[in-house]
Design a protein around this motif. Structure first.
Motif, PDB file in Angstrom:
ATOM      1  N   GLU A 118      41.909  31.092  50.352  1.00 35.90           N
ATOM      2  CA  GLU A 118      42.328  31.819  49.392  1.00 35.90           C
ATOM      3  C   GLU A 118      41.379  32.846  48.955  1.00 35.90           C
ATOM      4  OE1 GLU A 118      43.041  28.751  46.318  1.00 35.90           O
ATOM      5  OE2 GLU A 118      44.858  28.116  47.514  1.00 35.90           O
ATOM      6  N   GLY A 119      41.872  34.127  48.621  1.00 41.51           N
ATOM      7  CA  GLY A 119      41.084  35.167  48.071  1.00 41.51           C
ATOM      8  C   GLY A 119      41.862  35.601  46.652  1.00 41.51           C
ATOM      9  N   ASN A 120      40.996  35.399  45.392  1.00 41.43           N
ATOM     10  CA  ASN A 120      41.259  35.728  44.288  1.00 41.43           C
ATOM     11  C   ASN A 120      40.949  37.214  44.187  1.00 41.43           C
ATOM     12  OD1 ASN A 120      42.089  33.128  43.175  1.00 41.43           O
ATOM     13  ND2 ASN A 120      40.161  32.600  43.289  1.00 41.43           N
ATOM     14  N   HIS A 121      42.004  37.854  43.707  1.00 37.53           N
ATOM     15  CA  HIS A 121      42.106  39.430  43.591  1.00 37.53           C
ATOM     16  C   HIS A 121      42.791  40.056  42.514  1.00 37.53           C
ATOM     17  CE1 HIS A 121      43.672  43.259  46.175  1.00 37.53           C
ATOM     18  NE2 HIS A 121      42.313  43.366  45.558  1.00 37.53           N
ATOM     19  N   ASP A 122      41.699  40.640  41.652  1.00 39.46           N
ATOM     20  CA  ASP A 122      42.453  41.563  40.372  1.00 39.46           C
ATOM     21  C   ASP A 122      42.911  42.524  40.868  1.00 39.46           C
ATOM     22  OD1 ASP A 122      42.758  42.768  38.015  1.00 39.46           O
ATOM     23  OD2 ASP A 122      41.112  41.952  37.092  1.00 39.46           O
ATOM     24  N   ILE A 123      44.276  42.922  40.906  1.00 40.57           N
ATOM     25  CA  ILE A 123      44.696  44.180  41.529  1.00 40.57           C
ATOM     26  C   ILE A 123      44.683  45.510  40.639  1.00 40.57           C
ATOM     27  CG2 ILE A 123      46.408  43.086  43.054  1.00 40.57           C
ATOM     28  CD1 ILE A 123      48.625  43.991  41.484  1.00 40.57           C
ATOM     29  N   ARG A 124      44.005  45.170  39.523  1.00 37.78           N
ATOM     30  CA  ARG A 124      43.861  46.529  38.441  1.00 37.78           C
ATOM     31  C   ARG A 124      43.073  47.389  39.123  1.00 37.78           C
ATOM     32  NH1 ARG A 124      41.784  44.189  33.110  1.00 37.78           N
ATOM     33  NH2 ARG A 124      40.738  42.589  34.557  1.00 37.78           N
ATOM     34  N   ILE A 126      42.565  48.380  42.361  1.00 35.36           N
ATOM     35  CA  ILE A 126      43.422  49.199  43.439  1.00 35.36           C
ATOM     36  C   ILE A 126      44.302  50.028  42.811  1.00 35.36           C
ATOM     37  CG2 ILE A 126      42.742  47.729  45.440  1.00 35.36           C
ATOM     38  CD1 ILE A 126      45.798  46.738  45.328  1.00 35.36           C
ATOM     39  N   LEU A 127      45.044  49.474  41.452  1.00 36.67           N
ATOM     40  CA  LEU A 127      46.001  50.498  40.892  1.00 36.67           C
ATOM     41  C   LEU A 127      45.359  51.466  40.164  1.00 36.67           C
ATOM     42  CD1 LEU A 127      48.462  47.610  39.807  1.00 36.67           C
ATOM     43  CD2 LEU A 127      48.810  49.477  41.876  1.00 36.67           C
ATOM     44  N   GLY A 128      44.015  51.320  39.885  1.00 38.29           N
ATOM     45  CA  GLY A 128      43.484  52.563  38.962  1.00 38.29           C
ATOM     46  C   GLY A 128      43.518  52.159  37.611  1.00 38.29           C
ATOM     47  N   ALA A 129      43.975  50.918  37.225  1.00 35.02           N
ATOM     48  CA  ALA A 129      44.215  50.443  35.734  1.00 35.02           C
ATOM     49  C   ALA A 129      43.012  50.221  35.152  1.00 35.02           C
ATOM     50  CB  ALA A 129      45.144  49.526  35.832  1.00 35.02           C
ATOM     51  N   ASP A 130      42.121  50.028  35.972  1.00 33.29           N
ATOM     52  CA  ASP A 130      40.672  49.537  35.177  1.00 33.29           C
ATOM     53  C   ASP A 130      39.650  50.004  36.117  1.00 33.29           C
ATOM     54  OD1 ASP A 130      38.458  48.437  33.800  1.00 33.29           O
ATOM     55  OD2 ASP A 130      39.315  46.579  33.224  1.00 33.29           O
ATOM     56  N   SER A 131      38.817  50.895  35.871  1.00 33.75           N
ATOM     57  CA  SER A 131      37.737  51.299  36.760  1.00 33.75           C
ATOM     58  C   SER A 131      36.573  50.309  36.760  1.00 33.75           C
ATOM     59  CB  SER A 131      37.541  52.665  36.329  1.00 33.75           C
ATOM     60  OG  SER A 131      36.840  52.727  35.103  1.00 33.75           O
ATOM     61  N   ASP A 132      36.374  49.334  35.902  1.00 35.46           N
ATOM     62  CA  ASP A 132      35.444  48.240  35.843  1.00 35.46           C
ATOM     63  C   ASP A 132      35.727  47.293  36.883  1.00 35.46           C
ATOM     64  OD1 ASP A 132      33.818  49.779  34.265  1.00 35.46           O
ATOM     65  OD2 ASP A 132      34.805  48.874  32.396  1.00 35.46           O
ATOM     66  N   VAL A 133      36.976  47.026  37.293  1.00 38.51           N
ATOM     67  CA  VAL A 133      37.233  46.140  38.034  1.00 38.51           C
ATOM     68  C   VAL A 133      37.143  46.534  39.609  1.00 38.51           C
ATOM     69  CG1 VAL A 133      39.248  44.525  39.080  1.00 38.51           C
ATOM     70  CG2 VAL A 133      38.833  45.138  36.565  1.00 38.51           C
ATOM     71  N   ARG A 134      36.642  45.690  40.354  1.00 35.54           N
ATOM     72  CA  ARG A 134      36.501  46.064  41.858  1.00 35.54           C
ATOM     73  C   ARG A 134      37.900  46.240  42.651  1.00 35.54           C
ATOM     74  NH1 ARG A 134      33.512  41.373  45.708  1.00 35.54           N
ATOM     75  NH2 ARG A 134      34.060  43.295  46.956  1.00 35.54           N
ATOM     76  N   ASN A 135      37.754  46.849  43.838  1.00 37.41           N
ATOM     77  CA  ASN A 135      38.988  46.715  44.478  1.00 37.41           C
ATOM     78  C   ASN A 135      39.156  45.611  45.519  1.00 37.41           C
ATOM     79  OD1 ASN A 135      39.669  49.407  43.511  1.00 37.41           O
ATOM     80  ND2 ASN A 135      38.601  50.295  45.137  1.00 37.41           N
ATOM     81  N   GLY A 136      38.120  45.080  45.927  1.00 31.86           N
ATOM     82  CA  GLY A 136      38.319  43.890  46.725  1.00 31.86           C
ATOM     83  C   GLY A 136      38.334  42.350  46.038  1.00 31.86           C
ATOM     84  N   PHE A 137      38.343  41.478  47.021  1.00 27.66           N
ATOM     85  CA  PHE A 137      38.406  39.972  46.507  1.00 27.66           C
ATOM     86  C   PHE A 137      37.263  39.936  45.335  1.00 27.66           C
ATOM     87  CE2 PHE A 137      40.280  39.012  50.745  1.00 27.66           C
ATOM     88  CZ  PHE A 137      41.449  38.601  50.062  1.00 27.66           C
ATOM     89  N   ASN A 138      37.453  38.981  44.285  1.00 27.64           N
ATOM     90  CA  ASN A 138      36.458  38.422  43.190  1.00 27.64           C
ATOM     91  C   ASN A 138      35.816  37.429  44.052  1.00 27.64           C
ATOM     92  OD1 ASN A 138      37.631  40.248  41.300  1.00 27.64           O
ATOM     93  ND2 ASN A 138      38.993  38.755  40.770  1.00 27.64           N
TER      94      ASN A 138
END
Length: 183
Positions: A118-124, A126-138
């Protein structure tokens, strides 16, 4: 070496290859390849066939074709798994193959090996919704259920050795130089 288990792994061939490559490190340099062709939307078809190793071009028995897409919740057609899910597939298969190989080498008979990844992923990100959120798995979690003629400690040691030798685990947990270019 007396074989006390049969997990379908030709350990002797692997050990022979390890010995041969100690004296010929240039032959151990492999280049794996995949080519992709955009289909439509966010659907891409990926083909894997030739690779380089043992000093020359090699090929699989057949060309392997994969589809990558996004699910309907992303307003896509869901023609394949997402690209980031392929990382989970690679990790699961690499670690499971390692468990089978190490078990065979140690004379441990496997009855079943099941890995859940299982990979936890905050998709904000990759969507460009939050520049402080990484694009890959948490984070990524691998859970094994292994039924084998072995103690719990021996099974844990199988998994630990598989993790130690896994190319995919290494690629996900250590920096890898990646170059992207337009030709």
């Amino acid at each position: 070496m007396t074989v006390t288990s049969d997990n379908g792994v030709n350990v002797q061939a692997l050990l022979d290859a390890r010995e041969a490559l100690k004296g010929a490190p240039e032959a151990a340099q492999f280049t794996w390849r995949a080519t992709s062709q955009w289909q439509n939307g966010v659907h891409t078809q990926i083909k894997v066939q030739p690779f380089f190793g043992l000093g020359e071009e090699q090929s699989h028995k057949a060309e392997h074709v994969f589809d990558a897409d996004h699910p309907a919740v992303f307003a896509a057609e869901d023609n394949g798994i997402t690209p980031i899910e392929y990382l989970l597939v690679g990790l699961s298969s690499c670690l499971s193959a390692g468990v089978a190989s190490v078990a065979q080498n140690r004379g441990i008979q496997l009855r079943s090996v099941e890995a859940t990844v299982e990979g936890n992923h905050d998709i904000r990100g990759i969507l460009g919704a939050d520049s402080d959120v990484r694009n890959g798995f948490n984070d990524v979690k691998v859970s094994f259920k292994i039924d084998a003629d072995a103690s719990p400690q021996e099974i844990e040691a199988l998994v630990a050795q598989s993790q130690k030798r896994s190319a995919v685990f290494d690629a996900l947990t250590n920096p890898t130089d990646v170059t992207v270019e337009v030709v």
